[in-house]
Design a protein around this motif. Sequence first.
Motif, PDB file in Angstrom:
ATOM      1  N   PHE A  78       0.830  -1.205   0.000  1.00  0.00           N
ATOM      2  CA  PHE A  78       0.000   0.000   0.000  1.00  0.00           C
ATOM      3  C   PHE A  78       0.868   1.260   0.000  1.00  0.00           C
ATOM      4  CE2 PHE A  78      -3.487  -2.790   0.872  1.00  0.00           C
ATOM      5  CZ  PHE A  78      -4.639  -2.081   0.579  1.00  0.00           C
ATOM      6  N   ARG A  79       1.907   1.249   0.820  1.00  0.00           N
ATOM      7  CA  ARG A  79       2.797   2.426   0.885  1.00  0.00           C
ATOM      8  C   ARG A  79       3.515   2.649  -0.435  1.00  0.00           C
ATOM      9  NH1 ARG A  79       3.439   0.930   6.103  1.00  0.00           N
ATOM     10  NH2 ARG A  79       5.288  -0.340   5.734  1.00  0.00           N
ATOM     11  N   LYS A 125       2.489   1.898  -3.321  1.00  0.00           N
ATOM     12  CA  LYS A 125       1.517   2.446  -4.271  1.00  0.00           C
ATOM     13  C   LYS A 125       1.387   3.954  -4.119  1.00  0.00           C
ATOM     14  CE  LYS A 125      -2.537   0.661  -6.087  1.00  0.00           C
ATOM     15  NZ  LYS A 125      -2.143  -0.121  -7.262  1.00  0.00           N
ATOM     16  N   ALA A 185     -14.979  11.777   6.289  1.00  0.00           N
ATOM     17  CA  ALA A 185     -14.219  12.480   7.330  1.00  0.00           C
ATOM     18  C   ALA A 185     -12.775  12.705   6.887  1.00  0.00           C
ATOM     19  CB  ALA A 185     -14.268  11.691   8.635  1.00  0.00           C
ATOM     20  N   LYS A 186     -12.195  11.701   6.256  1.00  0.00           N
ATOM     21  CA  LYS A 186     -10.802  11.824   5.806  1.00  0.00           C
ATOM     22  C   LYS A 186     -10.666  12.802   4.652  1.00  0.00           C
ATOM     23  CE  LYS A 186      -8.391   7.653   7.302  1.00  0.00           C
ATOM     24  NZ  LYS A 186      -9.125   7.500   8.546  1.00  0.00           N
ATOM     25  N   ALA A 198     -10.722  16.239   6.055  1.00  0.00           N
ATOM     26  CA  ALA A 198      -9.447  16.536   6.703  1.00  0.00           C
ATOM     27  C   ALA A 198      -8.371  16.802   5.654  1.00  0.00           C
ATOM     28  CB  ALA A 198      -9.031  15.381   7.604  1.00  0.00           C
ATOM     29  N   PHE A 199      -8.403  16.034   4.589  1.00  0.00           N
ATOM     30  CA  PHE A 199      -7.410  16.172   3.533  1.00  0.00           C
ATOM     31  C   PHE A 199      -7.531  17.525   2.842  1.00  0.00           C
ATOM     32  CE2 PHE A 199      -5.748  15.593  -0.759  1.00  0.00           C
ATOM     33  CZ  PHE A 199      -4.550  14.944  -0.528  1.00  0.00           C
ATOM     34  N   GLU A 213       3.009  12.166   4.070  1.00  0.00           N
ATOM     35  CA  GLU A 213       2.304  11.408   5.102  1.00  0.00           C
ATOM     36  C   GLU A 213       0.788  11.430   4.931  1.00  0.00           C
ATOM     37  OE1 GLU A 213       2.783  11.148   9.822  1.00  0.00           O
ATOM     38  OE2 GLU A 213       4.298  10.428   8.411  1.00  0.00           O
ATOM     39  N   SER A 214       0.235  12.637   4.764  1.00  0.00           N
ATOM     40  CA  SER A 214      -1.220  12.712   4.653  1.00  0.00           C
ATOM     41  C   SER A 214      -1.688  12.050   3.356  1.00  0.00           C
ATOM     42  CB  SER A 214      -1.681  14.160   4.697  1.00  0.00           C
ATOM     43  OG  SER A 214      -1.109  14.883   3.633  1.00  0.00           O
ATOM     44  N   SER A 233      -0.276   9.542   1.854  1.00  0.00           N
ATOM     45  CA  SER A 233      -0.174   8.105   2.027  1.00  0.00           C
ATOM     46  C   SER A 233      -1.372   7.586   2.842  1.00  0.00           C
ATOM     47  CB  SER A 233       1.160   7.828   2.691  1.00  0.00           C
ATOM     48  OG  SER A 233       1.222   6.563   3.196  1.00  0.00           O
ATOM     49  N   GLY A 234      -1.772   8.370   3.869  1.00  0.00           N
ATOM     50  CA  GLY A 234      -2.928   7.976   4.681  1.00  0.00           C
ATOM     51  C   GLY A 234      -4.217   7.935   3.875  1.00  0.00           C
ATOM     52  N   ILE A 235      -4.427   8.968   3.065  1.00  0.00           N
ATOM     53  CA  ILE A 235      -5.691   9.021   2.317  1.00  0.00           C
ATOM     54  C   ILE A 235      -5.700   8.008   1.181  1.00  0.00           C
ATOM     55  CG2 ILE A 235      -5.020  10.856   0.657  1.00  0.00           C
ATOM     56  CD1 ILE A 235      -8.442  10.794   2.283  1.00  0.00           C
ATOM     57  N   GLU A 242      -4.277   5.144   1.102  1.00  0.00           N
ATOM     58  CA  GLU A 242      -4.518   3.828   1.691  1.00  0.00           C
ATOM     59  C   GLU A 242      -6.018   3.625   1.936  1.00  0.00           C
ATOM     60  OE1 GLU A 242      -3.893   2.367   6.093  1.00  0.00           O
ATOM     61  OE2 GLU A 242      -1.974   2.918   5.204  1.00  0.00           O
ATOM     62  N   GLU A 243      -6.642   4.664   2.486  1.00  0.00           N
ATOM     63  CA  GLU A 243      -8.081   4.604   2.734  1.00  0.00           C
ATOM     64  C   GLU A 243      -8.842   4.400   1.421  1.00  0.00           C
ATOM     65  OE1 GLU A 243      -9.325   4.913   5.891  1.00  0.00           O
ATOM     66  OE2 GLU A 243     -11.378   4.524   5.200  1.00  0.00           O
ATOM     67  N   SER A 278      -7.758   3.053  -1.361  1.00  0.00           N
ATOM     68  CA  SER A 278      -7.556   1.692  -1.861  1.00  0.00           C
ATOM     69  C   SER A 278      -8.475   0.721  -1.136  1.00  0.00           C
ATOM     70  CB  SER A 278      -6.111   1.256  -1.645  1.00  0.00           C
ATOM     71  OG  SER A 278      -5.245   2.031  -2.419  1.00  0.00           O
TER      72      SER A 278
END
Lengths: 264, 92
Positions: free
Chosen positions: A12-13, A15, A128-129, A132-133, A155-156, A158-160, A162-163, A165
């Motif tokens: 995932f990371r 990607k 919600a994400k 925030a994004f 970082e942000s 990568s977080g979004i 992943e969500e 995906s």
Amino acid sequence: MSGVMKRMGMIFRAKANKALDRAEDPRETLDYSYQKQLELLQKVRRGVADVATSRKRLELQLNQLQGQSAKLEDQGRKALALGREDLAREALSRRASLQQQVSDLEVQHQTLQGEEEKLTLAAQRLQAKVDAFRTKKETIKATYTAAQAQTRIAESFSGISEEMSDVGLAIQRAEDKTAQLQARAGAIDELLASGALDDQSGLGSKDDIQAELDRLSGGTDVELELQRMKAELAGGPSAQQQAIEGGAQGDGQQTQTPHRFDKQ
Amino acid sequence: MIVRIMGEGQVEVADSHFPELNRLDDELLSEMEGGDEEGFRRTLGALLDAVRRLGTPLPDDALEPSELILPAADAALDEVREMLSDDGLIPG
């Protein structure tokens, strides 16, 4: 050796990083990604609506099947009261196979309800994400040069991603499941329409049992009423009651409790 | 560390639990590679239970990448194998 969850995390990371590396200006990546997020949110909402539609369709079918099941039970009773144990047996065996369909559909209904709940929650999380994004993205664009933004974004982003995906995969799976259930629901609709569910025996018309009952009782319940009155007047077992006692198992109360039949 | 359970969201698990999760994770991998569907189901269930029990859910609006990612509870062995072999299954 690294296990499943470590590898999956790395995939995932990787990607997310690949998407970032391709960008000339990471700030453009932010805008592009945000568009993608909004599209995915739309897709998730459509997915929830599709699942809900399938669920409602199943509910309608369940009601229809249960209605038919009740009708067959009623026909079984009438047939028994008319001393036709063969007809009653036929009605009850058809009812048994309907009940099989009903419990099958109930399981599917639960599956769909579960999918609907999961997707609804996924949509809430993603929303919600995404919010925030959007805030973060504007902050980054306003505050940092392209070069500086690179690290802030990683970082942000990568977080979004992943969500996204994860939710994207959940939507795919829900679509697959729904499509399978839709196909089955279609098959049941056809069965309901053709009357095949009423008639597993293949004996002629859609409602051969009803036809036979109508023939026996002159198309109304008059004959049945007469039979019952005769029995009451005689104060003893009538011919038809003997027939019932001779055959029906566990239905001894039938003789004591006269049934109320619908008057059309 | 942060763990994502696919289809459920993310949880924060203290690093001290890492050895226990790692052991189950290695077991899961060998069951997957050996095609042991039953063992795979059992271990995946145990792993998910452990993460849910030991972890604290992250708020929905957190934008944190996960260090570890676990398949959904109903994921099939083949599905997971495919996810790990190439990223064709993972959209985005």
